[in-house]
Design an enzyme around this catalytic site. Structure first.
Site: not given
Ligand code: GLP
Length: 254
Positions: A166, A141, A147-149
């Site tokens: 994820t 991602t 630390n995702e979008p």
């Protein structure tokens, strides 16, 4: 930023491990601690293997202090699925780092204590003078750590929700039991404060997200893009991971 492309992950990992032990040795000589920021996943495993070899060959890790990027939440440190177990199995149990020098986010903390806990994790990093060398992988991602979008450039250590992709990718490590929906992760700001950053990626599966992260506009839709152009960053790739980027950015081919 520097882009280094190697024929294979092993050669890339030897380069990164040598760079780390150079710093450790210099610091050991003046009795200074070396603060490492560490990550999990398959990508850094060959770096850990090489660091273990270099430790056995004589580089002492007694002055090394480590801070891991992330841990699933909730997650007991003793669970075989935890990043605590990963780190002990793949690295810590094979080197002479003192156990009190190891820091990994605690996935067993009570939910109402998480904010305070995350603040104290950040504070500890600051108290040690900041991270000297940060190792990063990259998720599909475009995440670093977890630390995702949507993660901002000012994000710090906190509790986050994981993207479905994820959790899907993590399934292989959970033997049929559900992948947690949340995690505790160091933030983008925490990562950017490190004095030196190595972002590693191997294989053609990573080519697209590497290109998106470094050739497209900087955006919280792809948090790795916050590292674009960063002077402290060395992007360390094998040939397949570099396939979609190497004509666009100047490469140190090794
Ligand atoms: C997880 C970890 C990341 C890691 C990513 C990629 O999401 N939290 O730190 O970079 O997986 O894993 P792999 O290296 O196995 O592709």
């Amino acid at each position: 930023m520097e882009l280094s492309v190697f024929p294979n992950p092993y050669m890339a990992s030897v380069h990164v491990a040598n760079s780390i032990t150079d710093v450790i040795q210099k610091n050991n000589a003046i009795n200074r601690q070396t603060i490492l920021g560490l990550s999990t996943g398959n990508t850094p495993k060959p770096v850990y293997d090489e660091l273990i070899r270099l430790n056995k060959a004589g580089t002492s890790f007694r002055n090394v202090v480590s801070f891991n990027l992330d841990e699933y939440y909730p997650m007991s440190g003793s669970s075989g699925k935890s990043y605590h177990s990963y780190m002990h199995n793949h690295f810590f149990s094979h080197v002479d780092i003192p156990s009190q020098n190891i820091h990994i986010p605690d996935g067993s903390i009570a939910e109402h204590e998480i904010n305070e806990y995350c603040k104290s994790y950040e504070q500890k990093i600051t108290d040690f003078g900041g991270i000297d060398i940060q190792i990063l992988g990259i998720g599909r991602t475009g995440h670093v750590g977890f630390n995702e979008p949507g993660s901002g450039i000012d994000s710090i250590t906190r509790l986050v929700y994981l993207e479905d992709i994820t959790r899907q990718d993590a399934k292989i490590h959970f033997n049929g039991s559900p992948v947690p929906e949340k995690a505790i992760t160091m933030g983008i700001k925490t990562i950017l404060e490190a004095k030196k950053i190595y972002l590693l990626a191997w294989g053609e599966k990573k080519a697209e997200i590497i290109a998106k992260s470094f050739l497209q506009q900087v955006s919280s839709d792809c948090p790795v893009s916050f590292l674009q152009g960063n002077k402290k960053l060395e992007l360390v790739l094998d040939e397949p991971a570099a396939a979609m980027i190497q004509n666009e950015i100047q490469v140190n081919r090794i």
